[in-house]
Design a protein around this motif. Structure first.
Motif, PDB file in Angstrom:
ATOM      1  N   ARG A  98      92.117  26.960  44.047  1.00  0.00           N
ATOM      2  CA  ARG A  98      91.878  27.996  43.036  1.00  0.00           C
ATOM      3  C   ARG A  98      90.629  27.691  42.239  1.00  0.00           C
ATOM      4  N   SER A  99      89.728  26.905  42.867  1.00  0.00           N
ATOM      5  CA  SER A  99      88.542  26.416  42.175  1.00  0.00           C
ATOM      6  C   SER A  99      87.259  26.833  42.871  1.00  0.00           C
ATOM      7  N   ILE A 100      86.240  27.092  42.060  1.00  0.00           N
ATOM      8  CA  ILE A 100      84.881  27.298  42.536  1.00  0.00           C
ATOM      9  C   ILE A 100      84.072  26.103  42.053  1.00  0.00           C
ATOM     10  N   ILE A 101      83.433  25.396  42.974  1.00  0.00           N
ATOM     11  CA  ILE A 101      82.695  24.175  42.646  1.00  0.00           C
ATOM     12  C   ILE A 101      81.214  24.429  42.890  1.00  0.00           C
ATOM     13  N   VAL A 102      80.417  24.189  41.853  1.00  0.00           N
ATOM     14  CA  VAL A 102      78.986  24.489  41.903  1.00  0.00           C
ATOM     15  C   VAL A 102      78.183  23.197  41.969  1.00  0.00           C
ATOM     16  N   SER A 103      77.235  23.144  42.905  1.00  0.00           N
ATOM     17  CA  SER A 103      76.383  21.971  43.104  1.00  0.00           C
ATOM     18  C   SER A 103      74.920  22.391  43.127  1.00  0.00           C
ATOM     19  N   SER A 104      74.023  21.399  43.076  1.00  0.00           N
ATOM     20  CA  SER A 104      72.594  21.706  42.981  1.00  0.00           C
ATOM     21  C   SER A 104      71.762  20.732  43.806  1.00  0.00           C
ATOM     22  N   PHE A 105      71.065  21.249  44.818  1.00  0.00           N
ATOM     23  CA  PHE A 105      70.081  20.423  45.505  1.00  0.00           C
ATOM     24  C   PHE A 105      68.888  20.142  44.598  1.00  0.00           C
ATOM     25  N   GLY A 106      68.581  21.090  43.718  1.00  0.00           N
ATOM     26  CA  GLY A 106      67.469  20.895  42.802  1.00  0.00           C
ATOM     27  C   GLY A 106      67.651  19.658  41.947  1.00  0.00           C
ATOM     28  N   LYS A 107      68.874  19.466  41.414  1.00  0.00           N
ATOM     29  CA  LYS A 107      69.164  18.282  40.604  1.00  0.00           C
ATOM     30  C   LYS A 107      69.265  17.041  41.491  1.00  0.00           C
ATOM     31  N   SER A 108      69.976  17.152  42.597  1.00  0.00           N
ATOM     32  CA  SER A 108      70.221  15.974  43.433  1.00  0.00           C
ATOM     33  C   SER A 108      68.941  15.403  44.034  1.00  0.00           C
ATOM     34  N   PHE A 109      68.053  16.280  44.467  1.00  0.00           N
ATOM     35  CA  PHE A 109      66.843  15.822  45.160  1.00  0.00           C
ATOM     36  C   PHE A 109      65.589  15.958  44.296  1.00  0.00           C
ATOM     37  N   HIS A 110      65.765  16.083  42.970  1.00  0.00           N
ATOM     38  CA  HIS A 110      64.696  16.288  41.992  1.00  0.00           C
ATOM     39  C   HIS A 110      63.627  17.278  42.475  1.00  0.00           C
ATOM     40  N   ILE A 111      64.116  18.468  42.848  1.00  0.00           N
ATOM     41  CA  ILE A 111      63.244  19.585  43.237  1.00  0.00           C
ATOM     42  C   ILE A 111      63.721  20.832  42.492  1.00  0.00           C
ATOM     43  N   THR A 112      63.760  20.745  41.168  1.00  0.00           N
ATOM     44  CA  THR A 112      64.367  21.817  40.377  1.00  0.00           C
ATOM     45  C   THR A 112      63.667  23.162  40.573  1.00  0.00           C
ATOM     46  N   GLY A 113      62.355  23.134  40.828  1.00  0.00           N
ATOM     47  CA  GLY A 113      61.620  24.382  41.013  1.00  0.00           C
ATOM     48  C   GLY A 113      61.921  25.103  42.308  1.00  0.00           C
TER      49      GLY A 113
END
Length: 375
Positions: free
Chosen positions: A218-233
Motif C-alpha cells: 500500500r506504499s509508493i516509494i520515491v527514489s532519485s538517480f539525480g541524488k544518488s549519482f550527483h546528477i541533479t540537473g
C-alpha cells in the motif's frame, strides 16, 4: 484567481538567486558542485551515438526498468515487476507530484510531517485536498500519538521522508514498527515514502519501505538517480508501487510528461552496471566529517547528521535574528548562502536553525568554512 494563493517562490530559489546576486558560496540549494563520474561521462559520449533519441515507453526504458528491479532486489531483497510496478519520472519531484495528483481526491486529507520538503503540500492543494501538518519530535523522530490524533475518516495518505531533508534524521526500527501498527489500524491510508537519499546514510543504515512486507503493498516509494549519482540537473527519478496504484499514477504521468528523457535513461541504464551505490554513503560521510571539522572552531552548534548531504546548524549563540533574516545577512555580509528551516514548517516555527549543503568539493567547503568561522 490563484489556485495556490499562499504559495510563493521556493526558499531554495530565493536563496540561490541571492547567492548569485552577491557572488556568495551556495551551500543553500542541494546540489553537488564536483564533476560527475568519468565513467558516466564516457557512457554518455557513447550512448549519444546510438538510436536513443525518440520517445520511450511511458513507464521507462525497458533495460533501465530491469536494472532498477535488480537494484531493489540487491539492496532490499524485494522482487518488483519491471513492467507494472516501476515508473521512471522527471526527477523525484514529478514522482511525488504525480502520485499525489493520481491518488488524492477533493476533500481528502494528506498528513505531512514537519519540518517537511515543500513539494508535498502544493500538489495536495491542487487536488482540492487538505494538507494536515504535524510536527516531528524535537529530535525529528515521528510522534505517533500526535500523528494518530489527526487521523479522520478523510485521511487518505501519510507522507514520510527518511533519510530526512532538512535534518538528516534516519528513522529507526521502532519507528517502522509503530508505522506498521498505525497503518494496520487504518487500512484506507496510503503511504508515500520519499527515499531520495536512501544511499546516503552514514553510521546508521537506512531502512526502506521496500523491506517492510506488512505495508509495502500500500506504499509508493520515491527514489532519485539525480541524488544518488550527483546528477541533479538530469532530473531523473523513479517510483515503485504495487500495480493497482502504479496503474493510476501512470494515467496522470502520460499527460504530464508522457515519457522521460531517453538519452539520460539509456546512459543511467549502462552506468548502473559499473557503479556501486554502496560507496555513496562513504563519499558523503567523508564530506560531512570534513565540513564538521572545518567548523569546529566556529560559533555554530552543529546538529547530528545521520544521512543526506545536509548539515543543520544552530546560530542561537550568535544572533537573535529570525532565521530568514540571519540567512540574508549571511549572504550579504559573509558571502555564504544557507537555507533557513522555518519555511519547512506550516507555522514558520523559528528554532534558530539553518541548513548547509556539504555536497561540494573540498576547496568550496574550505572557503565557506573560513567565512563561517568569521561570523
Amino acid at each position: 484567481m490563484s489556485k495556490l494563493p499562499n504559495v510563493n517562490a521556493s526558499i531554495f530559489a530565493i536563496m540561490t538567486k541571492m547567492a548569485t546576486e552577491h557572488d556568495a558560496i551556495n551551500l543553500a540549494q542541494g546540489f553537488p558542485n564536483f564533476a560527475v563520474d568519468k565513467k558516466l561521462a564516457a557512457i554518455v559520449a557513447e550512448v549519444v551515438k546510438k538510436d536513443v533519441h525518440q520517445y520511450l515507453p511511458i513507464s521507462g526504458f525497458p533495460p533501465l526498468l530491469r536494472k532498477i528491479a535488480k537494484l531493489i532486489l540487491d539492496s532490499y531483497q524485494r522482487i518488483v515487476l519491471p513492467e507494472t510496478e516501476i515508473l521512471v519520472t522527471t526527477g523525484a519531484t514529478q514522482a511525488l507530484f504525480t502520485s499525489i495528483l493520481a491518488l488524492i481526491k477533493a476533500d481528502e486529507e494528506v498528513i505531512i510531517l514537519d519540518p517537511s520538503f515543500d513539494n508535498y503540500e502544493a500538489p495536495t492543494l491542487l487536488c482540492n485536498a487538505k494538507a494536515i501538518r504535524v510536527d516531528l519530535n524535537d529530535d525529528y523522530s515521528p510522534n505517533w500519538e500526535r500523528i494518530e490524533k489527526v487521523i479522520t475518516n478523510k485521511t487518505r495518505m501519510l507522507i514520510i521522508n527518511s533519510p530526512h531533508n532538512p535534518t538528516g534524521k534516519i528513522w529507526k526500527e521502532n519507528d517502522f514498527l509503530a508505522l506498521e501498527n498505525l497503518l494496520e489500524k487504518y487500512p484506507n491510508i496510503l503511504l508515500l515514502s520519499d527515499e531520495v537519499y536512501e544511499f546516503i546514510a552514514f553510521e546508521q543504515k537506512h531502512i526502506s519501505i521496500h523491506s517492510r512486507k506488512k505495508i509495502v503493498k500500500r506504499s509508493i516509494i520515491v527514489s532519485s538517480f539525480g541524488k544518488s549519482f550527483h546528477i541533479t540537473g538530469w532530473r531523473i527519478g523513479y517510483l515503485v508501487a504495487p500495480e493497482y496504484l502504479a496503474k493510476e499514477i501512470k494515467k496522470v504521468h502520460q499527460y504530464l510528461v508522457f515519457s522521460v528523457n531517453s538519452l539520460a535513461q539509456a546512459a543511467i541504464s549502462d552506468y548502473i552496471d559499473v557503479v556501486s551505490v554502496k560507496d555513496l554513503g562513504k563519499l558523503y560521510q567523508e564530506k560531512r566529517d570534513y565540513f564538521r571539522k572545518l567548523l569546529q572552531n566556529s560559533r555554530f552548534e552543529l546538529m547530528p547528521c545521520e544521512g543526506t548531504y545536509f548539515q543543520l546548524a544552530s546560530y542561537a549563540s550568535i544572533s537573535d535574528e529570525n532565521d530568514i533574516d540571519f540567512c540574508t545577512r549571511l549572504v550579504v555580509e559573509y558571502g555564504v548562502a544557507a537555507i533557513p528551516i522555518s519555511p519547512f514548517y506550516a507555522d514558520g516555527k523559528d528554532l534558530k536553525l539553518i541548513r548547509f549543503c556539504f555536497a561540494k568539493d573540498n576547496k568550496t567547503l574550505e572557503e565557506a568554512a573560513k567565512r563561517l568561522c568569521a561570523v
